[in-house]
Write an enzyme that holds these catalytic residues in place. Sequence first.
Site, PDB file in Angstrom:
ATOM      1  N   TRP A 112      37.851  42.850  47.028  1.00 53.69           N
ATOM      2  CA  TRP A 112      38.577  41.853  47.834  1.00 53.69           C
ATOM      3  C   TRP A 112      37.759  41.399  49.018  1.00 53.69           C
ATOM      4  O   TRP A 112      37.753  40.200  49.358  1.00 53.69           O
ATOM      5  CB  TRP A 112      39.958  42.379  48.235  1.00 53.69           C
ATOM      6  CG  TRP A 112      40.843  42.419  47.028  1.00 53.69           C
ATOM      7  CD1 TRP A 112      41.299  43.526  46.383  1.00 53.69           C
ATOM      8  CD2 TRP A 112      41.332  41.291  46.273  1.00 53.69           C
ATOM      9  NE1 TRP A 112      42.039  43.171  45.287  1.00 53.69           N
ATOM     10  CE2 TRP A 112      42.083  41.807  45.195  1.00 53.69           C
ATOM     11  CE3 TRP A 112      41.207  39.913  46.400  1.00 53.69           C
ATOM     12  CZ2 TRP A 112      42.707  40.977  44.247  1.00 53.69           C
ATOM     13  CZ3 TRP A 112      41.827  39.087  45.472  1.00 53.69           C
ATOM     14  CH2 TRP A 112      42.560  39.612  44.413  1.00 53.69           C
ATOM     15  N   LYS A 130      52.845  43.115  47.753  1.00 55.57           N
ATOM     16  CA  LYS A 130      52.629  44.536  47.436  1.00 55.57           C
ATOM     17  C   LYS A 130      53.713  45.408  48.077  1.00 55.57           C
ATOM     18  O   LYS A 130      54.347  46.205  47.406  1.00 55.57           O
ATOM     19  CB  LYS A 130      51.266  45.000  47.952  1.00 55.57           C
ATOM     20  CG  LYS A 130      50.096  44.162  47.477  1.00 55.57           C
ATOM     21  CD  LYS A 130      49.716  44.540  46.062  1.00 55.57           C
ATOM     22  CE  LYS A 130      48.368  43.996  45.702  1.00 55.57           C
ATOM     23  NZ  LYS A 130      48.374  42.561  45.365  1.00 55.57           N
ATOM     24  N   ASP A 170      42.306  41.851  56.489  1.00 57.89           N
ATOM     25  CA  ASP A 170      43.120  41.551  55.312  1.00 57.89           C
ATOM     26  C   ASP A 170      43.916  42.827  55.030  1.00 57.89           C
ATOM     27  O   ASP A 170      43.353  43.836  54.608  1.00 57.89           O
ATOM     28  CB  ASP A 170      42.207  41.197  54.128  1.00 57.89           C
ATOM     29  CG  ASP A 170      42.993  41.028  52.818  1.00 57.89           C
ATOM     30  OD1 ASP A 170      44.240  41.155  52.839  1.00 57.89           O
ATOM     31  OD2 ASP A 170      42.350  40.774  51.787  1.00 57.89           O
TER      32      ASP A 170
HETATM   33  C1  LIG Z   1      43.366  43.242  49.498  1.00 57.59           C
HETATM   34  C2  LIG Z   1      43.763  41.970  48.837  1.00 57.59           C
HETATM   35  N1  LIG Z   1      43.395  40.800  49.389  1.00 57.59           N
HETATM   36  C3  LIG Z   1      43.733  39.625  48.820  1.00 57.59           C
HETATM   37  C4  LIG Z   1      44.454  39.567  47.662  1.00 57.59           C
HETATM   38  C5  LIG Z   1      44.807  38.225  47.061  1.00 57.59           C
HETATM   39  O1  LIG Z   1      46.137  38.007  47.316  1.00 57.59           O
HETATM   40  P1  LIG Z   1      46.952  36.782  46.696  1.00 57.59           P
HETATM   41  O2  LIG Z   1      47.134  37.060  45.259  1.00 57.59           O
HETATM   42  O3  LIG Z   1      48.239  36.840  47.504  1.00 57.59           O
HETATM   43  O4  LIG Z   1      46.188  35.539  46.962  1.00 57.59           O
HETATM   44  C6  LIG Z   1      44.876  40.753  47.061  1.00 57.59           C
HETATM   45  C7  LIG Z   1      45.659  40.720  45.806  1.00 57.59           C
HETATM   46  O5  LIG Z   1      45.869  41.702  45.143  1.00 57.59           O
HETATM   47  C8  LIG Z   1      44.516  41.974  47.657  1.00 57.59           C
HETATM   48  O6  LIG Z   1      44.893  43.132  47.095  1.00 57.59           O
END
Ligand SMILES: Cc1ncc(COP(=O)(O)O)c(C=O)c1O
Length: 349
Positions: free
Chosen positions: A90, A184, A160
């Site tokens: 991520w 989540k 994040d």
């Molecule tokens: C740590 C992290 N950042 C970003 C995201 C991306 O999130 P989204 O699907 O809400 O765009 C996720 C998705 O699992 C994630 O776990």
Amino acid sequence: MIPVEVLESLAADMVDYQKTGLSLVEVSHRGAVYGEVHLETIALIRELMSVPESYSILLLGGGATLQFSMLPMNLLPAGKSADYINSGAWAHKAINEAGKVGEVNVIYDGANENYMNLPDPKSIKPTPDAAYLHITSNETIGGLQWKSFPEFQGVPMVADMSSDILSRPIDIGKFGLIYAGAQKNLGPAGVSIVIIRNELLSESPKNLGSYLSYSAHAKANSLYNTPPVFPIWGMKLVLENIKRLGGAGAVARANTQKAAKLYETIDSSGGFYRCPVNKSVRSDMNVVWRLQNETLEADFLEKSTNAGLMGLKGHRSVGGCRASIYNALTEENVDSLIEFMADFSVKNG
Ligand SMILES: Cc1ncc(COP(=O)(O)O)c(C=O)c1O
């Protein structure tokens, strides 16, 4: 998971919201009925995360993925650079997206240790004059989590927190900005939270498209346009549930206990199961493991699914097994998994 009482409450109120004669998903987002839900949701985030008044709380669409771009569009002006810590899949995506907007410095690259470790928070020194320093508080795929956060002066820290938001108490004052997709720990997919220190709002460029501007959303209290009404309503119910359980501290105690049990099962299996992540940074949210005999993994996953243990397949990019044990997953759920794992290792060890 979403707590079952939240799902039941959504179902009960879906057609006739609290005897108003209309569903919440068909009333105007500018009317009093939705207005109350909107304001209460923001107030609950402020209360449960102890967000000082010097920060704004935004409710936005587009997922955390939009924040990968929106963050540098707002806070990374031409001529400056932003620091990023590459801790896994991520963080890597956040880095790639920021690189399309401006200059990025990767000040720690976990790829060098195959993403099994995080840097010592005390060792983190931002580039002087960096626009911000970005971390990923929990790597959902790799199963790593910052247990304490870096502290430094002058450069705002951005996190994040998509996969561990409100799973533990956090000192918001350490951060310039926090963002997270809600899906989540906090409710249905479709809404993201951005918590931003007010003084950073003036950084949003005036020529930025309005939806992309933190400042535009803050000025309108996240009613610049039609907000994602349904996920915000679901999030409000989840937040009320967290409050009833005793808040972030109580949730954290339960989460630590669940994760500790699962890691103990892995570590005491005599090598049948192994968690590749460095012990000091193992995630309380996403527990990853391999089987010593990797050819047994498909059988493990099939049999666990048949036993009603869903979603244990590791992310397609890394394979192996992963249990995502977010807030709403109970200790009894974890106990069922542990029982299955013990039984499987006896039969196949
Ligand atoms: C740590 C992290 N950042 C970003 C995201 C991306 O999130 P989204 O699907 O809400 O765009 C996720 C998705 O699992 C994630 O776990």
